[in-house]
Design a protein around this motif. Structure first.
Motif, mmCIF file in Angstrom:
data_model
loop_
_atom_site.group_PDB
_atom_site.id
_atom_site.type_symbol
_atom_site.label_atom_id
_atom_site.label_comp_id
_atom_site.label_asym_id
_atom_site.label_seq_id
_atom_site.Cartn_x
_atom_site.Cartn_y
_atom_site.Cartn_z
ATOM 1 N N GLN A 13 3.517 -0.201 -11.731
ATOM 2 C CA GLN A 13 4.454 -1.046 -12.451
ATOM 3 C C GLN A 13 5.703 -1.293 -11.616
ATOM 4 O O GLN A 13 6.041 -0.497 -10.735
ATOM 5 C CB GLN A 13 4.845 -0.380 -13.766
ATOM 6 C CG GLN A 13 3.712 -0.290 -14.770
ATOM 7 C CD GLN A 13 4.176 0.254 -16.106
ATOM 8 O OE1 GLN A 13 5.241 0.847 -16.234
ATOM 9 N NE2 GLN A 13 3.366 0.043 -17.142
ATOM 10 N N PRO A 88 7.260 -6.965 -7.859
ATOM 11 C CA PRO A 88 6.041 -7.797 -7.837
ATOM 12 C C PRO A 88 5.835 -8.503 -6.499
ATOM 13 O O PRO A 88 4.686 -8.691 -6.069
ATOM 14 C CB PRO A 88 6.290 -8.788 -8.978
ATOM 15 C CG PRO A 88 7.163 -8.041 -9.932
ATOM 16 C CD PRO A 88 8.073 -7.221 -9.057
ATOM 17 N N THR A 91 3.530 -7.098 -3.743
ATOM 18 C CA THR A 91 2.075 -7.160 -3.884
ATOM 19 C C THR A 91 1.447 -7.795 -2.654
ATOM 20 O O THR A 91 1.814 -8.906 -2.261
ATOM 21 C CB THR A 91 1.693 -7.957 -5.137
ATOM 22 O OG1 THR A 91 2.159 -7.258 -6.287
ATOM 23 C CG2 THR A 91 0.182 -8.143 -5.220
ATOM 24 N N THR A 121 -0.715 -3.549 -5.627
ATOM 25 C CA THR A 121 -0.433 -4.523 -6.671
ATOM 26 C C THR A 121 0.678 -3.984 -7.558
ATOM 27 O O THR A 121 0.560 -2.882 -8.105
ATOM 28 C CB THR A 121 -1.672 -4.808 -7.517
ATOM 29 O OG1 THR A 121 -2.733 -5.279 -6.665
ATOM 30 C CG2 THR A 121 -1.381 -5.868 -8.569
ATOM 31 N N SER A 123 2.652 -4.806 -10.839
ATOM 32 C CA SER A 123 2.563 -5.659 -12.013
ATOM 33 C C SER A 123 2.720 -4.831 -13.277
ATOM 34 O O SER A 123 2.298 -3.665 -13.324
ATOM 35 C CB SER A 123 1.217 -6.388 -12.027
ATOM 36 O OG SER A 123 1.070 -7.132 -13.214
ATOM 37 N N SER A 124 3.306 -5.462 -14.293
ATOM 38 C CA SER A 124 3.418 -4.792 -15.581
ATOM 39 C C SER A 124 2.247 -5.179 -16.478
ATOM 40 O O SER A 124 2.149 -4.689 -17.614
ATOM 41 C CB SER A 124 4.743 -5.162 -16.250
ATOM 42 O OG SER A 124 4.869 -6.570 -16.352
#
Length: 124
Positions: A13, A88, A91, A121, A123-124
């Motif tokens: 996250q 993010p 990534t 990666t 990401s939430s």
């Protein structure tokens, strides 16, 4: 067989951390500068960080300064990339590469051997 193997990637996250490892097999990387690079989808591969063979000279790409830390343990034949406060935009597939010489370079073409990459990666 001479090779570099990256590990430690995964899904995290935003704000999280990952520690990437770059392990050498078939040779000793203690005399080589090692760089970390990344390639995001649809973008060119870019340099992230580099550490000289001695560990005394280190470079970081501006966007990762203060968040990423490169280090090496020549006794374990491994280079690490500690990534904190991930975003993010971090990534990408992360690659490590060696130059065959002791000093770093910003020229990707000067790196002689590369690992297969590990996916990160954020990401939430």
């Amino acid at each position: 067989q001479v090779q570099l193997v990256e590990s430690g990637g995964g899904l995290v996250q935003p704000g999280g951390s990952l520690r990437l490892s770059c392990a050498a097999s078939g040779f000793t990387l203690g005399r080589d500068a090692i760089g970390w690079f990344r390639q995001a989808p649809g973008k060119e591969r870019e340099g992230v960080s580099c550490i000289s063979s001695s560990g005394y000279t280190i470079y970081y790409e501006d966007s990762v300064k203060g968040r990423f830390t490169i280090s090496r343990d020549n006794a374990k034949n491994t280079v690490f990339l500690q990534m904190n406060s991930l975003k993010p935009e971090d990534t990408a597939v992360y690659y490590c590469a060696g130059r065959g010489t002791s000093s770093c370079s910003s020229s990707q073409g000067s790196y002689n051997y590369w690992g297969q990459g590990t996916q990160v990666t954020v990401s939430s």
